[in-house]
Motif scaffolding. Structure first.
Motif, PDB file in Angstrom:
ATOM      1  N   PHE A   1       0.835  -1.195   0.000  1.00  0.00           N
ATOM      2  CA  PHE A   1       0.000   0.000   0.000  1.00  0.00           C
ATOM      3  C   PHE A   1       0.872   1.247   0.000  1.00  0.00           C
ATOM      4  CE2 PHE A   1       0.574  -1.549   4.276  1.00  0.00           C
ATOM      5  CZ  PHE A   1       0.965  -0.422   4.996  1.00  0.00           C
ATOM      6  N   GLY A   2       0.330   2.293  -0.608  1.00  0.00           N
ATOM      7  CA  GLY A   2       1.056   3.544  -0.646  1.00  0.00           C
ATOM      8  C   GLY A   2       0.577   4.445  -1.767  1.00  0.00           C
ATOM      9  N   PRO A   3       1.145   5.647  -1.824  1.00  0.00           N
ATOM     10  CA  PRO A   3       0.734   6.635  -2.829  1.00  0.00           C
ATOM     11  C   PRO A   3       1.443   6.448  -4.168  1.00  0.00           C
ATOM     12  CG  PRO A   3       2.369   7.584  -1.375  1.00  0.00           C
ATOM     13  CD  PRO A   3       2.104   6.193  -0.867  1.00  0.00           C
ATOM     14  N   THR A   4       0.775   6.906  -5.221  1.00  0.00           N
ATOM     15  CA  THR A   4       1.339   6.940  -6.567  1.00  0.00           C
ATOM     16  C   THR A   4       1.049   8.320  -7.147  1.00  0.00           C
ATOM     17  OG1 THR A   4       0.909   4.588  -6.855  1.00  0.00           O
ATOM     18  CG2 THR A   4       1.301   5.855  -8.845  1.00  0.00           C
ATOM     19  N   ASP A   5       2.014   8.888  -7.819  1.00  0.00           N
ATOM     20  CA  ASP A   5       1.842  10.203  -8.431  1.00  0.00           C
ATOM     21  C   ASP A   5       0.714  10.153  -9.464  1.00  0.00           C
ATOM     22  OD1 ASP A   5       2.187  12.473 -10.250  1.00  0.00           O
ATOM     23  OD2 ASP A   5       4.126  12.766  -9.280  1.00  0.00           O
ATOM     24  N   GLY A   6      -0.210  11.102  -9.409  1.00  0.00           N
ATOM     25  CA  GLY A   6      -1.356  11.161 -10.306  1.00  0.00           C
ATOM     26  C   GLY A   6      -0.999  11.303 -11.776  1.00  0.00           C
ATOM     27  N   LYS A   7       0.245  11.686 -12.094  1.00  0.00           N
ATOM     28  CA  LYS A   7       0.671  11.753 -13.496  1.00  0.00           C
ATOM     29  C   LYS A   7       0.829  10.364 -14.106  1.00  0.00           C
ATOM     30  CE  LYS A   7       4.051  14.474 -12.283  1.00  0.00           C
ATOM     31  NZ  LYS A   7       5.272  15.262 -12.221  1.00  0.00           N
ATOM     32  N   PHE A   8       0.965   9.341 -13.239  1.00  0.00           N
ATOM     33  CA  PHE A   8       1.210   7.984 -13.716  1.00  0.00           C
ATOM     34  C   PHE A   8       0.037   7.044 -13.500  1.00  0.00           C
ATOM     35  CE2 PHE A   8       5.272   9.907 -12.725  1.00  0.00           C
ATOM     36  CZ  PHE A   8       5.926   9.735 -13.923  1.00  0.00           C
ATOM     37  N   ASP A   9      -0.857   7.389 -12.591  1.00  0.00           N
ATOM     38  CA  ASP A   9      -1.996   6.525 -12.290  1.00  0.00           C
ATOM     39  C   ASP A   9      -3.123   7.405 -11.769  1.00  0.00           C
ATOM     40  OD1 ASP A   9      -3.803   4.568 -11.405  1.00  0.00           O
ATOM     41  OD2 ASP A   9      -2.226   3.296 -10.601  1.00  0.00           O
ATOM     42  N   GLU A  10      -4.316   7.221 -12.320  1.00  0.00           N
ATOM     43  CA  GLU A  10      -5.451   8.026 -11.863  1.00  0.00           C
ATOM     44  C   GLU A  10      -5.889   7.645 -10.453  1.00  0.00           C
ATOM     45  OE1 GLU A  10      -8.774   5.362 -14.266  1.00  0.00           O
ATOM     46  OE2 GLU A  10      -8.434   7.437 -14.828  1.00  0.00           O
ATOM     47  N   ASN A  11      -5.457   6.486  -9.972  1.00  0.00           N
ATOM     48  CA  ASN A  11      -5.700   6.080  -8.592  1.00  0.00           C
ATOM     49  C   ASN A  11      -4.442   6.407  -7.786  1.00  0.00           C
ATOM     50  OD1 ASN A  11      -8.328   4.916  -9.043  1.00  0.00           O
ATOM     51  ND2 ASN A  11      -7.246   3.333 -10.180  1.00  0.00           N
ATOM     52  N   THR A  12      -4.536   7.405  -6.909  1.00  0.00           N
ATOM     53  CA  THR A  12      -3.351   7.956  -6.265  1.00  0.00           C
ATOM     54  C   THR A  12      -2.985   7.300  -4.939  1.00  0.00           C
ATOM     55  OG1 THR A  12      -4.722   9.689  -5.297  1.00  0.00           O
ATOM     56  CG2 THR A  12      -3.599  10.190  -7.394  1.00  0.00           C
ATOM     57  N   PHE A  13      -3.838   6.430  -4.428  1.00  0.00           N
ATOM     58  CA  PHE A  13      -3.491   5.659  -3.235  1.00  0.00           C
ATOM     59  C   PHE A  13      -4.226   4.338  -3.319  1.00  0.00           C
ATOM     60  CE2 PHE A  13      -3.167   4.175   1.056  1.00  0.00           C
ATOM     61  CZ  PHE A  13      -1.986   4.706   1.525  1.00  0.00           C
ATOM     62  N   GLY A  14      -3.495   3.241  -3.166  1.00  0.00           N
ATOM     63  CA  GLY A  14      -4.125   1.942  -3.306  1.00  0.00           C
ATOM     64  C   GLY A  14      -3.534   0.906  -2.386  1.00  0.00           C
ATOM     65  N   ILE A  15      -4.172  -0.256  -2.410  1.00  0.00           N
ATOM     66  CA  ILE A  15      -3.714  -1.396  -1.624  1.00  0.00           C
ATOM     67  C   ILE A  15      -3.884  -2.644  -2.481  1.00  0.00           C
ATOM     68  CG2 ILE A  15      -5.969  -1.732  -0.536  1.00  0.00           C
ATOM     69  CD1 ILE A  15      -4.392  -2.547   2.036  1.00  0.00           C
ATOM     70  N   GLU A  16      -3.003  -3.605  -2.281  1.00  0.00           N
ATOM     71  CA  GLU A  16      -3.130  -4.863  -3.008  1.00  0.00           C
ATOM     72  C   GLU A  16      -2.914  -6.024  -2.052  1.00  0.00           C
ATOM     73  OE1 GLU A  16       1.111  -6.093  -4.911  1.00  0.00           O
ATOM     74  OE2 GLU A  16       0.017  -4.534  -5.984  1.00  0.00           O
ATOM     75  N   LEU A  17      -3.492  -7.137  -2.417  1.00  0.00           N
ATOM     76  CA  LEU A  17      -3.332  -8.396  -1.703  1.00  0.00           C
ATOM     77  C   LEU A  17      -2.732  -9.369  -2.708  1.00  0.00           C
ATOM     78  CD1 LEU A  17      -3.947  -9.949   0.914  1.00  0.00           C
ATOM     79  CD2 LEU A  17      -6.158 -10.527  -0.085  1.00  0.00           C
ATOM     80  N   ARG A  18      -1.583  -9.984  -2.331  1.00  0.00           N
ATOM     81  CA  ARG A  18      -0.833 -10.802  -3.276  1.00  0.00           C
ATOM     82  C   ARG A  18      -0.464 -12.152  -2.654  1.00  0.00           C
ATOM     83  NH1 ARG A  18       2.796  -9.250  -7.524  1.00  0.00           N
ATOM     84  NH2 ARG A  18       2.336  -7.107  -6.990  1.00  0.00           N
ATOM     85  N   PRO A  19      -1.182 -13.232  -3.020  1.00  0.00           N
ATOM     86  CA  PRO A  19      -0.715 -14.557  -2.612  1.00  0.00           C
ATOM     87  C   PRO A  19       0.482 -14.941  -3.483  1.00  0.00           C
ATOM     88  CG  PRO A  19      -2.701 -14.739  -3.934  1.00  0.00           C
ATOM     89  CD  PRO A  19      -2.435 -13.276  -3.756  1.00  0.00           C
ATOM     90  N   ILE A  20       1.452 -15.626  -2.900  1.00  0.00           N
ATOM     91  CA  ILE A  20       2.665 -15.982  -3.630  1.00  0.00           C
ATOM     92  C   ILE A  20       2.939 -17.480  -3.469  1.00  0.00           C
ATOM     93  CG2 ILE A  20       5.161 -15.594  -3.878  1.00  0.00           C
ATOM     94  CD1 ILE A  20       4.650 -12.813  -2.551  1.00  0.00           C
ATOM     95  N   VAL A  21       3.124 -18.145  -4.599  1.00  0.00           N
ATOM     96  CA  VAL A  21       3.550 -19.547  -4.622  1.00  0.00           C
ATOM     97  C   VAL A  21       4.895 -19.550  -5.328  1.00  0.00           C
ATOM     98  CG1 VAL A  21       3.025 -21.882  -5.424  1.00  0.00           C
ATOM     99  CG2 VAL A  21       1.146 -20.337  -4.794  1.00  0.00           C
ATOM    100  N   ASP A  22       5.934 -20.109  -4.681  1.00  0.00           N
ATOM    101  CA  ASP A  22       7.258 -20.097  -5.302  1.00  0.00           C
ATOM    102  C   ASP A  22       8.025 -21.364  -4.972  1.00  0.00           C
ATOM    103  OD1 ASP A  22       7.919 -19.591  -2.635  1.00  0.00           O
ATOM    104  OD2 ASP A  22       9.187 -17.881  -3.077  1.00  0.00           O
ATOM    105  N   GLN A  23       9.126 -21.559  -5.710  1.00  0.00           N
ATOM    106  CA  GLN A  23       9.947 -22.746  -5.498  1.00  0.00           C
ATOM    107  C   GLN A  23      11.336 -22.509  -6.066  1.00  0.00           C
ATOM    108  OE1 GLN A  23       8.849 -26.344  -7.691  1.00  0.00           O
ATOM    109  NE2 GLN A  23       9.090 -27.493  -5.790  1.00  0.00           N
TER     110      GLN A  23
END
Length: 170
Positions: free
Chosen positions: A52-74
């Motif tokens: 989660f965190g801010p993004t400059d509005g010049k690069f993304d119209e959504n300026t603050f967001g959050i993501e949920l990321r499951p990770i499977v690795d090996q």
């Protein structure tokens, strides 16, 4: 016995783009992550990351967001793979307040080869395919491929990449 330091980590991710001979700051995100302990002896690694965190509005119209990321690795010998799709939603910006209709699904994949005990080279793929309720037409999807170099020290991991953006054009 697995302690909290063995299963949890927090990282900081910053992004800048080369523009007009200099770097343009895009944003910074905090990335807490928790993983299944080694003592579970699973055939693959399993973890869950948020970002989660801010993004400059010049690069993304959504300026603050959050993501949920499951990770499977090996890791198999010197080869490493990770499948880490994410669900992303805006807290500020054009898609904020749209509920499930404003959430996006993004498939992501990493492949790398360990060249040395502390260094690896590889490729990362990031895609944006639409919202959870509507798969975007291919021409509206975004697909990015990054060659990467990883430096792995005892307490610090650095991942450096340069991206190539691919848009479908018909």
């Amino acid at each position: 016995e697995d302690g909290i330091r063995d299963v949890a980590v927090t990282g900081v991710q910053t992004c800048a783009l080369p523009i007009s001979g200099g770097l343009q700051y895009v944003g910074a995100h905090i990335r807490p992550r928790i993983r299944a302990p080694e003592s579970w002896k699973l055939p693959v690694g399993l973890s869950l990351s948020t970002e989660f965190g801010p993004t400059d509005g010049k690069f993304d119209e959504n300026t603050f967001g959050i993501e949920l990321r499951p990770i499977v690795d090996q890791e198999i010998g010197n080869f490493y793979w990770a499948f880490n799709p994410n669900l992303e939603w805006a807290l500020e910006g054009a898609d904020a307040g749209r509920g499930i209709h404003g959430m996006t699904f993004n498939p992501n994949l990493k492949l790398s080869w360990k060249l040395h005990e502390k260094y690896a080279a590889g490729v990362e793929y990031y895609g944006t395919t639409g919202s959870l309720t509507r798969l975007a037409p291919f021409a509206e999807q975004q697909h990015i491929l990054y060659p990467t170099v990883d430096l792995d020290r005892k307490s610090t991991r650095l991942n450096s990449s340069h991206g190539y953006i691919s848009y479908a054009v018909f």
